[in-house]
Scaffold this motif. Structure first.
Motif, mmCIF file in Angstrom:
data_model
loop_
_atom_site.group_PDB
_atom_site.id
_atom_site.type_symbol
_atom_site.label_atom_id
_atom_site.label_comp_id
_atom_site.label_asym_id
_atom_site.label_seq_id
_atom_site.Cartn_x
_atom_site.Cartn_y
_atom_site.Cartn_z
ATOM 1 N N ARG A 26 0.802 -1.216 0.000
ATOM 2 C CA ARG A 26 0.000 0.000 0.000
ATOM 3 C C ARG A 26 0.835 1.265 0.000
ATOM 4 N NH1 ARG A 26 -4.460 -1.610 4.657
ATOM 5 N NH2 ARG A 26 -5.277 -3.461 3.606
ATOM 6 N N ARG A 27 2.112 1.145 0.330
ATOM 7 C CA ARG A 27 2.914 2.346 0.488
ATOM 8 C C ARG A 27 3.752 2.677 -0.741
ATOM 9 N NH1 ARG A 27 6.463 2.123 5.563
ATOM 10 N NH2 ARG A 27 6.774 4.275 4.928
ATOM 11 N N PHE A 28 3.451 2.050 -1.866
ATOM 12 C CA PHE A 28 4.252 2.275 -3.066
ATOM 13 C C PHE A 28 4.398 3.752 -3.375
ATOM 14 C CE2 PHE A 28 6.042 1.637 -7.162
ATOM 15 C CZ PHE A 28 5.448 2.557 -8.010
ATOM 16 N N SER A 29 3.301 4.486 -3.281
ATOM 17 C CA SER A 29 3.320 5.885 -3.693
ATOM 18 C C SER A 29 4.167 6.763 -2.782
ATOM 19 C CB SER A 29 1.897 6.442 -3.768
ATOM 20 O OG SER A 29 1.282 6.382 -2.501
ATOM 21 N N THR A 30 4.582 6.238 -1.646
ATOM 22 C CA THR A 30 5.387 7.042 -0.722
ATOM 23 C C THR A 30 6.881 6.799 -0.884
ATOM 24 O OG1 THR A 30 5.360 5.389 1.044
ATOM 25 C CG2 THR A 30 3.519 6.949 0.962
ATOM 26 N N ALA A 96 14.178 -0.762 -7.520
ATOM 27 C CA ALA A 96 14.330 -0.665 -6.082
ATOM 28 C C ALA A 96 13.413 0.416 -5.536
ATOM 29 C CB ALA A 96 15.781 -0.354 -5.725
ATOM 30 N N ALA A 97 13.041 0.249 -4.266
ATOM 31 C CA ALA A 97 12.167 1.214 -3.595
ATOM 32 C C ALA A 97 12.803 1.635 -2.281
ATOM 33 C CB ALA A 97 10.801 0.600 -3.332
ATOM 34 N N TYR A 107 18.184 2.395 -0.753
ATOM 35 C CA TYR A 107 17.032 1.594 -1.126
ATOM 36 C C TYR A 107 16.898 0.376 -0.226
ATOM 37 C CZ TYR A 107 16.600 4.553 -5.178
ATOM 38 O OH TYR A 107 16.414 5.651 -5.992
ATOM 39 N N ASP A 108 15.667 0.131 0.179
ATOM 40 C CA ASP A 108 15.390 -0.950 1.121
ATOM 41 C C ASP A 108 14.848 -2.208 0.453
ATOM 42 O OD1 ASP A 108 14.116 1.781 2.898
ATOM 43 O OD2 ASP A 108 15.951 0.707 3.461
ATOM 44 N N TYR A 109 14.216 -2.049 -0.688
ATOM 45 C CA TYR A 109 13.545 -3.163 -1.343
ATOM 46 C C TYR A 109 14.050 -3.276 -2.773
ATOM 47 C CZ TYR A 109 10.453 -2.341 2.602
ATOM 48 O OH TYR A 109 9.956 -2.143 3.868
ATOM 49 N N TRP A 110 14.267 -4.521 -3.203
ATOM 50 C CA TRP A 110 14.826 -4.778 -4.533
ATOM 51 C C TRP A 110 14.018 -5.838 -5.264
ATOM 52 C CZ3 TRP A 110 19.051 -2.160 -6.502
ATOM 53 C CH2 TRP A 110 19.714 -1.320 -5.597
ATOM 54 N N GLY A 111 13.883 -5.643 -6.571
ATOM 55 C CA GLY A 111 13.295 -6.664 -7.411
ATOM 56 C C GLY A 111 14.331 -7.699 -7.799
#
Length: 120
Positions: A26-30, A96-97, A107-111
């Motif tokens: 849900r927090r993608f936009s942030t 990454a996000a 970046y904390d998250y990676w594809g």
């Protein structure tokens, strides 16, 4: 946030590809979103990033004028349009996000990565 990159493939020099990165959560936009790439035997390097509201973009000098990053927060997706591809663009591309924008440590998250191969 879980990220799924797609759109890689084999293309001739001068060609184009569009990478997509679909995010869950849900927090993608942030989050600021970034694209990195890693060529064989090289370090993972920053390619492009876009701010969480999409108003600011960042590019490594080698792709300026050829690559365009964009995002659609309604679809939880970030894109990397790559034009005028060169053999030196060959790499595994990762989305990454996080807070970013240009540092890998930001970046904390990676594809999982998608392979782009540009033939000469």
């Amino acid at each position: 946030v879980q990220l799924q990159a797609s759109g890689g493939g084999l293309v001739q020099a001068g060609g184009s590809l569009r990478l997509s990165c679909a995010a869950s959560g849900r927090r993608f936009s942030t989050y600021n979103m970034g694209w990195f790439r890693q060529a064989p035997g090289k370090e993972r390097e920053f390619v492009a990033a876009i701010s969480w509201i999409g108003g600011r973009t960042y590019y490594v000098d080698s792709v300026k004028g050829r690559f365009t990053i964009s995002r659609d927060n309604a679809k939880n997706t970030v894109y990397l349009q790559m034009n005028s591809l060169k053999p030196e663009d060959t790499a595994v591309y990762y989305c990454a996000a996080g807070s970013g924008p240009t540092r890998r440590e930001g970046y904390d998250y990676w594809g999982q990565g998608t392979l782009v191969t540009v033939s000469s």
